[in-house]
Design an enzyme around this catalytic site. Structure first.
Site, PDB file in Angstrom:
ATOM      1  N   ARG A  44      38.020  31.672  36.376  1.00 56.56           N
ATOM      2  CA  ARG A  44      38.482  32.740  37.257  1.00 56.56           C
ATOM      3  C   ARG A  44      38.803  33.974  36.316  1.00 56.56           C
ATOM      4  O   ARG A  44      38.870  33.663  35.080  1.00 56.56           O
ATOM      5  CB  ARG A  44      39.544  32.438  38.137  1.00 56.56           C
ATOM      6  CG  ARG A  44      40.814  31.786  37.528  1.00 56.56           C
ATOM      7  CD  ARG A  44      42.045  32.074  37.956  1.00 56.56           C
ATOM      8  NE  ARG A  44      42.185  33.581  37.746  1.00 56.56           N
ATOM      9  CZ  ARG A  44      42.911  33.958  36.643  1.00 56.56           C
ATOM     10  NH1 ARG A  44      42.793  33.194  35.644  1.00 56.56           N
ATOM     11  NH2 ARG A  44      43.082  35.131  36.349  1.00 56.56           N
ATOM     12  N   ALA A  46      38.131  38.271  35.460  1.00 59.85           N
ATOM     13  CA  ALA A  46      36.625  39.035  35.495  1.00 59.85           C
ATOM     14  C   ALA A  46      36.043  38.807  34.268  1.00 59.85           C
ATOM     15  O   ALA A  46      34.569  38.193  34.335  1.00 59.85           O
ATOM     16  CB  ALA A  46      37.080  40.601  35.679  1.00 59.85           C
ATOM     17  N   GLN A 186      48.483  32.772  40.231  1.00 61.01           N
ATOM     18  CA  GLN A 186      47.881  32.641  38.852  1.00 61.01           C
ATOM     19  C   GLN A 186      49.036  33.067  37.941  1.00 61.01           C
ATOM     20  O   GLN A 186      49.048  32.589  36.553  1.00 61.01           O
ATOM     21  CB  GLN A 186      46.882  33.670  38.757  1.00 61.01           C
ATOM     22  CG  GLN A 186      45.654  33.142  39.480  1.00 61.01           C
ATOM     23  CD  GLN A 186      45.479  33.814  41.017  1.00 61.01           C
ATOM     24  OE1 GLN A 186      46.473  33.772  41.701  1.00 61.01           O
ATOM     25  NE2 GLN A 186      44.341  33.850  41.494  1.00 61.01           N
ATOM     26  N   ASP A 227      39.158  43.978  38.033  1.00 60.30           N
ATOM     27  CA  ASP A 227      38.115  43.277  38.292  1.00 60.30           C
ATOM     28  C   ASP A 227      36.875  44.133  38.642  1.00 60.30           C
ATOM     29  O   ASP A 227      35.785  43.668  38.514  1.00 60.30           O
ATOM     30  CB  ASP A 227      38.356  42.543  39.605  1.00 60.30           C
ATOM     31  CG  ASP A 227      39.401  41.293  39.561  1.00 60.30           C
ATOM     32  OD1 ASP A 227      40.392  41.616  39.210  1.00 60.30           O
ATOM     33  OD2 ASP A 227      38.778  40.366  39.064  1.00 60.30           O
ATOM     34  N   LYS A 238      44.180  42.371  40.862  1.00 60.85           N
ATOM     35  CA  LYS A 238      44.699  41.296  41.907  1.00 60.85           C
ATOM     36  C   LYS A 238      45.604  41.968  43.077  1.00 60.85           C
ATOM     37  O   LYS A 238      46.450  43.028  42.544  1.00 60.85           O
ATOM     38  CB  LYS A 238      45.501  40.409  41.098  1.00 60.85           C
ATOM     39  CG  LYS A 238      46.342  39.300  41.797  1.00 60.85           C
ATOM     40  CD  LYS A 238      45.584  38.324  42.749  1.00 60.85           C
ATOM     41  CE  LYS A 238      44.305  37.851  42.331  1.00 60.85           C
ATOM     42  NZ  LYS A 238      43.314  37.318  43.088  1.00 60.85           N
TER      43      LYS A 238
HETATM   44  O1  MRU Z   1      41.402  35.886  41.456  1.00 64.22           O
HETATM   45  P1  MRU Z   1      41.194  35.897  40.178  1.00 64.22           P
HETATM   46  O2  MRU Z   1      42.461  34.851  39.736  1.00 64.22           O
HETATM   47  O3  MRU Z   1      39.998  35.900  39.689  1.00 64.22           O
HETATM   48  O4  MRU Z   1      42.004  37.428  39.970  1.00 64.22           O
HETATM   49  C1  MRU Z   1      41.677  37.744  38.648  1.00 64.22           C
HETATM   50  C2  MRU Z   1      42.471  39.156  38.473  1.00 64.22           C
HETATM   51  O5  MRU Z   1      43.038  39.724  39.289  1.00 64.22           O
HETATM   52  C3  MRU Z   1      42.695  39.633  37.046  1.00 64.22           C
HETATM   53  O6  MRU Z   1      43.917  40.476  36.829  1.00 64.22           O
HETATM   54  C4  MRU Z   1      41.346  40.256  36.556  1.00 64.22           C
HETATM   55  O7  MRU Z   1      40.395  39.631  36.808  1.00 64.22           O
HETATM   56  C5  MRU Z   1      41.525  40.730  35.173  1.00 64.22           C
HETATM   57  S1  MRU Z   1      41.565  39.336  34.203  1.00 64.22           S
HETATM   58  C6  MRU Z   1      41.409  39.782  32.671  1.00 64.22           C
END
Ligand code: MRU
Length: 327
Positions: A44, A46, A186, A227, A238
């Site tokens: 997981r 981005a 997370q 993302d 998030k």
């Molecule tokens: O649902 P997830 O855990 O994949 O969400 C991830 C996020 O929201 C991160 O903040 C985003 O991907 C940036 S990570 C470098």
């Protein structure tokens, strides 16, 4: 160890659903296994999803079930759509498909290039972001962040957490206040684990305490990942990021987004056009398998929200600083 890598014809990932209890590695030989890992959030974040997308096409191209470029392209559609909000996933798939006509070796080379570029990007974003923060604020700084934006969300080091790490290495960091990040935790499971492995001072708090702590001066700035960044700078990240941005604006502290250029999506005009993944009721009505709501309760579970560009002080990428709230 890298969060995601290509080893002996397989995609090797750290299983993020098992952390912090266990550091388990999964080796994925078929694209279906990789899609499962993406939807379950074993992999997981981005930029890590971008690498997964590209490496997933490499798995497809080596699979005898997909003998021609057209069959590879068709099989890649399900991979590209495994999660909708992080543009990096479809970007990674497209990077690999650019050379689909040249065969499996060329596709793998393109995927490895995506991986290597993300590794370099992480360091550059962190350093550029720390330079910016040092310009905006003096002294040792307390930083609030949400979700996990560290090595586990990329290949190594991270996005927003790379900036935090650069501040720590320059002795410019007081502490990190990390939000636990309901429903999948997370922040609690992954960010607290990474920060403690790195010896970076931190405290964890519940998501709903974030804006209140900002209003009472607990932190000097908020730093998040992204993302998808729309053409006008509106940023999906998030869920919970938007309320931190509102609180940061009200308190007059910087709200900084750190993300690679692969997260910038010029084809999406504004945040209104970003599809927000709803992950269904189960994650909200239970916590790690234990029911926390009456049986039959339905939930709404948006995994992301959109912070409008006028609330963002700066977006830091590997190659530039964008100030989307300036005319
Ligand atoms: O649902 P997830 O855990 O994949 O969400 C991830 C996020 O929201 C991160 O903040 C985003 O991907 C940036 S990570 C470098």
């Amino acid at each position: 160890m890298r969060t995601i890598d290509w080893i002996d014809g397989r995609v090797r990932i750290i299983d993020q659903t098992a952390l912090p209890g266990e550091l388990t590695v999964l080796e994925l030989a078929r694209v279906e296994e990789l899609i499962d890992a993406i939807t379950s959030l074993a992999v997981r974040g981005a930029p890590a999803l971008g690498v997964a997308g590209a490496m997933g096409v490499a798995l497809i191209a080596r699979d005898p079930r997909y003998p021609t470029p057209d069959t590879v392209r068709t099989a890649a559609v399900a991979l590209q759509n495994a999660r909708p909000t992080a543009v990096n996933l479809s970007w990674g798939v497209k990077q690999a498909l650019l050379v689909a006509d040249q065969g499996a070796d060329a596709i793998l080379a393109a995927a490895l290039e995506v991986r290597d570029r993300e590794i370099l990007n992480s360091t550059q974003m962190g350093e550029r972001g720390a330079d910016l923060v040092a310009e905006l604020k003096q002294g040792r700084l307390n930083v609030m962040t949400i979700c996990n934006t560290g090595a586990l969300a990329t290949v190594e080091r991270g996005t927003a957490l790379s900036l935090v790490r650069s501040l720590f290495e320059r002795d410019l960091l007081g502490e990190v206040i990390a939000l636990e990040t309901r429903p999948l935790l997370q922040g609690a499971r992954l960010t607290a684990w990474e920060l403690s492995e790195l010896g970076i001072p931190h405290r964890l708090t519940i998501d709903s305490a974030g804006p209140a702590l900002i209003s009472r001066g607990a932190v000097d700035l908020v730093v998040i990942g992204a993302d998808r960044i729309a053409d006008n700078g509106d940023t999906a990240n998030k869920v919970g990021s938007y309320s931190l941005a509102l609180a940061a604006q009200r308190a007059g502290i910087p709200f900084i987004v750190v993300a690679p250029e692969s997260t910038v999506d010029a084809a999406t005009a504004s945040g209104d056009d970003i599809e927000i993944e709803d992950r269904g009721s189960a994650e909200v009505v239970s916590l790690r398998g234990v029911a926390i709501a009456p049986a039959g309760t339905r939930a709404v579970n948006p995994a992301f929200d959109v912070t409008p560009h006028d609330l963002i002080t700066a977006i830091v990428t590997e190659s530039r600083v964008i100030r989307p709230n300036l005319p």
